[in-house]
Design a protein around this motif. Structure first.
Motif, PDB file in Angstrom:
ATOM      1  N   ARG A 145       4.709   2.691   0.220  1.00 17.60           N
ATOM      2  CA  ARG A 145       3.831   1.555   0.498  1.00 17.60           C
ATOM      3  C   ARG A 145       4.590   0.479   1.287  1.00 17.60           C
ATOM      4  N   ILE A 146       5.820   0.214   0.898  1.00 20.45           N
ATOM      5  CA  ILE A 146       6.638  -0.787   1.590  1.00 20.45           C
ATOM      6  C   ILE A 146       6.901  -0.343   3.027  1.00 20.45           C
ATOM      7  N   ARG A 147       7.236   0.945   3.208  1.00 20.46           N
ATOM      8  CA  ARG A 147       7.491   1.458   4.552  1.00 20.46           C
ATOM      9  C   ARG A 147       6.250   1.321   5.439  1.00 20.46           C
ATOM     10  N   THR A 148       5.071   1.537   4.845  1.00 21.98           N
ATOM     11  CA  THR A 148       3.824   1.408   5.602  1.00 21.98           C
ATOM     12  C   THR A 148       3.647  -0.025   6.091  1.00 21.98           C
ATOM     13  N   PHE A 149       3.910  -0.988   5.221  1.00 21.84           N
ATOM     14  CA  PHE A 149       3.789  -2.397   5.612  1.00 21.84           C
ATOM     15  C   PHE A 149       4.773  -2.717   6.742  1.00 21.84           C
ATOM     16  N   ILE A 150       6.003  -2.215   6.626  1.00 20.11           N
ATOM     17  CA  ILE A 150       7.018  -2.463   7.659  1.00 20.11           C
ATOM     18  C   ILE A 150       6.577  -1.829   8.978  1.00 20.11           C
ATOM     19  N   ARG A 151       6.028  -0.617   8.897  1.00 20.05           N
ATOM     20  CA  ARG A 151       5.571   0.081  10.096  1.00 20.05           C
ATOM     21  C   ARG A 151       4.460  -0.708  10.797  1.00 20.05           C
ATOM     22  N   LYS A 152       3.559  -1.308  10.006  1.00 23.61           N
ATOM     23  CA  LYS A 152       2.478  -2.099  10.597  1.00 23.61           C
ATOM     24  C   LYS A 152       3.029  -3.302  11.358  1.00 23.61           C
ATOM     25  N   VAL A 153       4.076  -3.924  10.808  1.00 23.98           N
ATOM     26  CA  VAL A 153       4.712  -5.056  11.500  1.00 23.98           C
ATOM     27  C   VAL A 153       5.326  -4.574  12.804  1.00 23.98           C
ATOM     28  N   GLU A 154       6.037  -3.456  12.760  1.00 28.90           N
ATOM     29  CA  GLU A 154       6.708  -2.944  13.960  1.00 28.90           C
ATOM     30  C   GLU A 154       5.702  -2.517  15.022  1.00 28.90           C
ATOM     31  N   GLU A 155       4.566  -1.956  14.596  1.00 22.90           N
ATOM     32  CA  GLU A 155       3.528  -1.578  15.559  1.00 22.90           C
ATOM     33  C   GLU A 155       2.932  -2.819  16.217  1.00 22.90           C
ATOM     34  N   ALA A 156       2.732  -3.878  15.431  1.00 19.15           N
ATOM     35  CA  ALA A 156       2.205  -5.122  15.984  1.00 19.15           C
ATOM     36  C   ALA A 156       3.193  -5.732  16.967  1.00 19.15           C
ATOM     37  N   ILE A 157       4.484  -5.634  16.656  1.00 19.78           N
ATOM     38  CA  ILE A 157       5.519  -6.147  17.559  1.00 19.78           C
ATOM     39  C   ILE A 157       5.504  -5.337  18.857  1.00 19.78           C
ATOM     40  N   ALA A 158       5.404  -4.013  18.724  1.00 17.07           N
ATOM     41  CA  ALA A 158       5.407  -3.133  19.896  1.00 17.07           C
ATOM     42  C   ALA A 158       4.198  -3.383  20.787  1.00 17.07           C
ATOM     43  N   SER A 159       3.061  -3.719  20.180  1.00 19.66           N
ATOM     44  CA  SER A 159       1.853  -3.977  20.967  1.00 19.66           C
ATOM     45  C   SER A 159       1.942  -5.323  21.685  1.00 19.66           C
ATOM     46  N   GLY A 160       2.819  -6.189  21.209  1.00 17.93           N
ATOM     47  CA  GLY A 160       3.003  -7.490  21.847  1.00 17.93           C
ATOM     48  C   GLY A 160       2.027  -8.546  21.383  1.00 17.93           C
ATOM     49  N   ASN A 161       1.238  -8.234  20.372  1.00 14.15           N
ATOM     50  CA  ASN A 161       0.256  -9.184  19.859  1.00 14.15           C
ATOM     51  C   ASN A 161       0.920 -10.062  18.798  1.00 14.15           C
ATOM     52  N   ARG A 220       3.456 -11.509   7.238  1.00 15.88           N
ATOM     53  CA  ARG A 220       3.070 -12.265   6.035  1.00 15.88           C
ATOM     54  C   ARG A 220       2.594 -11.336   4.931  1.00 15.88           C
ATOM     55  N   ALA A 221       1.952 -10.235   5.303  1.00 21.65           N
ATOM     56  CA  ALA A 221       1.482  -9.267   4.310  1.00 21.65           C
ATOM     57  C   ALA A 221       2.643  -8.431   3.778  1.00 21.65           C
ATOM     58  N   ALA A 222       3.625  -8.166   4.623  1.00 15.16           N
ATOM     59  CA  ALA A 222       4.735  -7.285   4.252  1.00 15.16           C
ATOM     60  C   ALA A 222       5.759  -7.976   3.348  1.00 15.16           C
ATOM     61  N   GLN A 223       5.980  -9.265   3.558  1.00 12.29           N
ATOM     62  CA  GLN A 223       7.027  -9.971   2.818  1.00 12.29           C
ATOM     63  C   GLN A 223       6.858  -9.896   1.297  1.00 12.29           C
ATOM     64  N   PRO A 224       5.686 -10.207   0.734  1.00  9.79           N
ATOM     65  CA  PRO A 224       5.567 -10.130  -0.726  1.00  9.79           C
ATOM     66  C   PRO A 224       5.704  -8.702  -1.249  1.00  9.79           C
ATOM     67  N   GLU A 225       5.258  -7.743  -0.449  1.00  9.17           N
ATOM     68  CA  GLU A 225       5.363  -6.339  -0.870  1.00  9.17           C
ATOM     69  C   GLU A 225       6.827  -5.921  -0.947  1.00  9.17           C
TER      70      GLU A 225
END
Length: 88
Positions: A27-43, A52-57
């Motif tokens: 679950r933690i890896r999934t949250f991290i992956r979502k952050v990295e995908e958002a970074i890669a998209s440039g958004n 913000r969603a990944a930090q508490p997880e």
């Protein structure tokens, strides 16, 4: 193989814990992956929201003993720096 009743119980508990910890790590890896995908998209907005969603997880992983405190601190710091670079 476990011989004593105590070691048999321990083996059962370890098996249960292992499944729970594996799910939590995934679950933690999934949250991290979502952050990295958002970074890669440039958004920048999506990246900030994902972080913000990944930090508490990730912090929860520390309290549950799945990850080491310094490991999570390092990962959050690096992700935050990358998100900040995109936002700028």
């Amino acid at each position: 193989m476990a011989n004593t009743p105590q070691s048999k119980k321990r083996a059962r508990q370890n098996e249960r814990r292992n499944d729970i910890n594996k799910a939590r790590r995934s679950r933690i890896r999934t949250f991290i992956r979502k952050v990295e995908e958002a970074i890669a998209s440039g958004n920048a907005e999506n990246a900030v929201a994902a972080l913000r969603a990944a930090q508490p997880e990730m912090a929860r992983g520390v309290t549950k003993g799945v990850l080491h405190k310094n490991t999570v601190a390092r990962k959050i710091s690096r992700l935050a720096a990358r998100v900040k670079a995109i936002a700028a």
